[in-house]
Design a protein around this motif. Structure first.
Motif, mmCIF file in Angstrom:
data_model
loop_
_atom_site.group_PDB
_atom_site.id
_atom_site.type_symbol
_atom_site.label_atom_id
_atom_site.label_comp_id
_atom_site.label_asym_id
_atom_site.label_seq_id
_atom_site.Cartn_x
_atom_site.Cartn_y
_atom_site.Cartn_z
ATOM 1 N N SER A 83 -1.063 2.491 -1.428
ATOM 2 C CA SER A 83 0.430 2.453 -1.411
ATOM 3 C C SER A 83 0.723 1.209 -1.323
ATOM 4 O O SER A 83 0.528 0.360 -0.379
ATOM 5 C CB SER A 83 0.600 3.360 -0.196
ATOM 6 O OG SER A 83 1.953 3.246 -0.062
ATOM 7 N N LEU A 84 1.598 0.749 -2.295
ATOM 8 C CA LEU A 84 2.251 -0.572 -2.342
ATOM 9 C C LEU A 84 3.832 -0.372 -2.325
ATOM 10 O O LEU A 84 4.432 0.432 -2.851
ATOM 11 C CB LEU A 84 1.834 -1.112 -3.518
ATOM 12 C CG LEU A 84 0.519 -1.704 -3.856
ATOM 13 C CD1 LEU A 84 0.248 -2.162 -5.160
ATOM 14 C CD2 LEU A 84 0.059 -2.538 -2.502
ATOM 15 N N SER A 85 4.488 -1.315 -1.656
ATOM 16 C CA SER A 85 5.866 -1.324 -1.611
ATOM 17 C C SER A 85 6.315 -1.808 -2.917
ATOM 18 O O SER A 85 5.551 -2.575 -3.806
ATOM 19 C CB SER A 85 6.242 -2.291 -0.391
ATOM 20 O OG SER A 85 5.984 -3.569 -0.919
ATOM 21 N N ALA A 93 8.215 -4.184 -3.727
ATOM 22 C CA ALA A 93 8.240 -5.517 -3.899
ATOM 23 C C ALA A 93 6.811 -6.264 -3.901
ATOM 24 O O ALA A 93 6.509 -7.088 -4.605
ATOM 25 C CB ALA A 93 8.748 -6.361 -2.413
ATOM 26 N N ARG A 94 5.942 -5.334 -3.123
ATOM 27 C CA ARG A 94 4.578 -6.105 -3.437
ATOM 28 C C ARG A 94 4.036 -5.428 -4.675
ATOM 29 O O ARG A 94 3.423 -6.583 -5.456
ATOM 30 C CB ARG A 94 3.670 -5.418 -2.436
ATOM 31 C CG ARG A 94 2.152 -5.727 -2.232
ATOM 32 C CD ARG A 94 2.013 -7.231 -1.910
ATOM 33 N NE ARG A 94 2.823 -7.707 -0.769
ATOM 34 C CZ ARG A 94 2.049 -7.566 0.250
ATOM 35 N NH1 ARG A 94 0.885 -7.219 0.420
ATOM 36 N NH2 ARG A 94 2.602 -7.771 1.746
ATOM 37 N N LEU A 95 4.202 -4.509 -5.471
ATOM 38 C CA LEU A 95 4.089 -4.151 -6.689
ATOM 39 C C LEU A 95 4.484 -4.992 -7.657
ATOM 40 O O LEU A 95 4.063 -5.412 -8.462
ATOM 41 C CB LEU A 95 4.490 -2.734 -6.762
ATOM 42 C CG LEU A 95 3.829 -2.142 -8.321
ATOM 43 C CD1 LEU A 95 2.364 -1.948 -8.236
ATOM 44 C CD2 LEU A 95 4.584 -0.826 -8.380
ATOM 45 N N GLN A 124 5.115 -8.153 -7.238
ATOM 46 C CA GLN A 124 4.517 -9.566 -7.160
ATOM 47 C C GLN A 124 2.802 -9.214 -8.025
ATOM 48 O O GLN A 124 2.580 -10.289 -8.528
ATOM 49 C CB GLN A 124 4.218 -9.618 -5.702
ATOM 50 C CG GLN A 124 5.549 -10.249 -5.025
ATOM 51 C CD GLN A 124 5.365 -10.343 -3.752
ATOM 52 O OE1 GLN A 124 4.219 -10.201 -3.224
ATOM 53 N NE2 GLN A 124 6.415 -11.100 -2.786
ATOM 54 N N ALA A 125 2.329 -8.204 -7.744
ATOM 55 C CA ALA A 125 1.204 -7.753 -8.204
ATOM 56 C C ALA A 125 1.245 -7.763 -9.931
ATOM 57 O O ALA A 125 0.307 -8.544 -10.568
ATOM 58 C CB ALA A 125 0.522 -6.380 -7.810
ATOM 59 N N GLU A 126 2.251 -7.423 -10.540
ATOM 60 C CA GLU A 126 2.361 -7.307 -11.777
ATOM 61 C C GLU A 126 2.621 -8.785 -12.402
ATOM 62 O O GLU A 126 2.198 -9.113 -13.624
ATOM 63 C CB GLU A 126 3.768 -6.397 -12.000
ATOM 64 C CG GLU A 126 3.556 -4.914 -11.915
ATOM 65 C CD GLU A 126 4.945 -4.119 -12.089
ATOM 66 O OE1 GLU A 126 5.881 -4.718 -12.300
ATOM 67 O OE2 GLU A 126 4.676 -2.857 -12.139
#
Length: 360
Positions: free
Chosen positions: A14-16, A18-20, A22-24
């Motif tokens: 589970s990613l927030s 905002a974190r997702l 950044q990962a993209e």
């Protein structure tokens, strides 16, 4: 469904938002670097079809960027440069809204941007800049577009004092209408390609640490290791089966010998084979007995003596035998090699050990 977001399976993290996001961005960087790396490699190796495929991938990745970050500029510019250089002699191909701008003239604009991203431009950069300028004019002249070549020259050198000797030289060549003068031959299109390949190699060395390349390389190495282990297991099964068959044949021969002796004592008539058949049987028995003697003596040597360390010379003999007769032919390798009281089983075990040492 197991592993789905609804079921809360272990396969999902589970990613927030905002974190997702950044990962993209990180994945986007990897993909851009990887696409550019492949584009450079195919350009350097002259693989036209693969180059076109990677060009489309790189363009799709670039188009997906909401904006080009500072650290991405050099990579994006290089992809655009190679795309234009590859179409350098196609005057009917356009990358700019102005239809007068040829692929090489557009490439010169991209190269200027790329030079600004270099911390210390060197002679290679200067050579490429000059070669693109010359070839912009040369390509027009090769097509017989002398008027357009003169117009290109005016656009290339808006500052009359900028590289004045080169501008005057090109103006004289255009006036002569000879596209095969020695000057243009010395600064040819092939030389331009060669210089850009040199620049590309430097870029590739700086980007070998790309995550996707490293991850893919590890995956390939793991598959190769798995295939090698599977092949070794197959060879071991074949060897065991071969040894079992040999032992069965030997037992059958011994039983047949005892039966024949008993029959002889009873003085039963013996049917004598044809001379040719007798010769073939004799040869087969001699071959089998020879192989049996090797194994029998090997087992006898193995019993009643202490285990000896393998010498470097024996390892070399074993490797040489594998090269000559192949993995699994331990009996042949034993007969033809110079080993210190070894058996075929010992050769097989030592080969496994050497393979493990080489893979470390």
């Amino acid at each position: 469904m197991a592993g789905s977001p609804e079921s809360g399976g272990a396969g999902w993290v589970s990613l927030s938002p905002a974190r997702l996001a950044q990962a993209e961005v990180v994945v986007g960087d990897w993909m851009l670097e990887f696409a550019c790396y492949c584009l450079c490699r195919h350009f350097r190796e002259g693989r036209t079809a693969e180059f076109r495929r990677c060009r489309d991938v790189a363009q799709a990745v670039i188009n997906s960027l909401s904006k080009i970050a500072t650290h991405q500029k050099k990579t994006v510019y290089l992809c655009q440069l190679l795309t234009r250089i590859a179409k350098g002699k196609r005057l009917d191909c356009h990358f700019e809204n102005d239809q007068r701008i040829s692929p090489l003239e557009s490439a010169l604009s991209i190269w200027t941007l790329l030079e600004r991203e270099e911390s210390k431009p060197n002679k290679l950069h200067e050579d490429i800049h000059r070669l693109i300028q010359i070839q912009v004019v040369a390509v027009h002249m090769e097509k017989g577009y002398f008027k357009e070549a003169a117009e290109v020259l005016e656009r290339l050198f808006t500052d009359l004092e900028s590289n004045k000797p080169l501008r005057m030289k090109l103006a004289a060549i255009i006036k002569s209408k000879d596209p095969y003068v020695p000057f243009l031959q010395n600064f040819s299109y092939n030389l331009l390609i060669s210089k850009i390949k040199s620049y590309v190699e430097l870029f590739m060395k700086d980007n070998e640490t790309n995550f996707l390349i490293q991850a893919a390389t590890k995956q390939v190495e793991a598959k190769e290791l798995g295939a090698t282990m599977l092949q070794n297991e197959t060879v071991d099964v074949s060897e065991t089966k071969e040894e079992s068959n040999l032992e069965t044949n030997r037992s059958c021969m011994e039983e047949q010998s005892i039966t024949n002796q008993s029959s002889g004592d009873a003085r039963k008539p013996i049917v004598r084979p044809h001379s040719g058949q007798k010769h073939r049987k004799k040869s087969a028995l001699q071959s089998l007995n020879s192989l049996q003697n090797v194994e029998k003596h090997g087992d006898a040597w193995a019993c009643g003596r202490k285990r000896q360390r393998w010498t470097h010379a024996e390892d070399l003999q074993l490797k040489s035998g594998v090269r000559e007769f192949g993995v699994g032919n331990w009996a042949k390798i034993l007969v033809h090699g110079d080993f210190n009281n070894r058996t075929s089983v010992m050769l097989k075990d030592r080969w496994r050990t050497l393979r493990r040492i080489d893979q470390v």
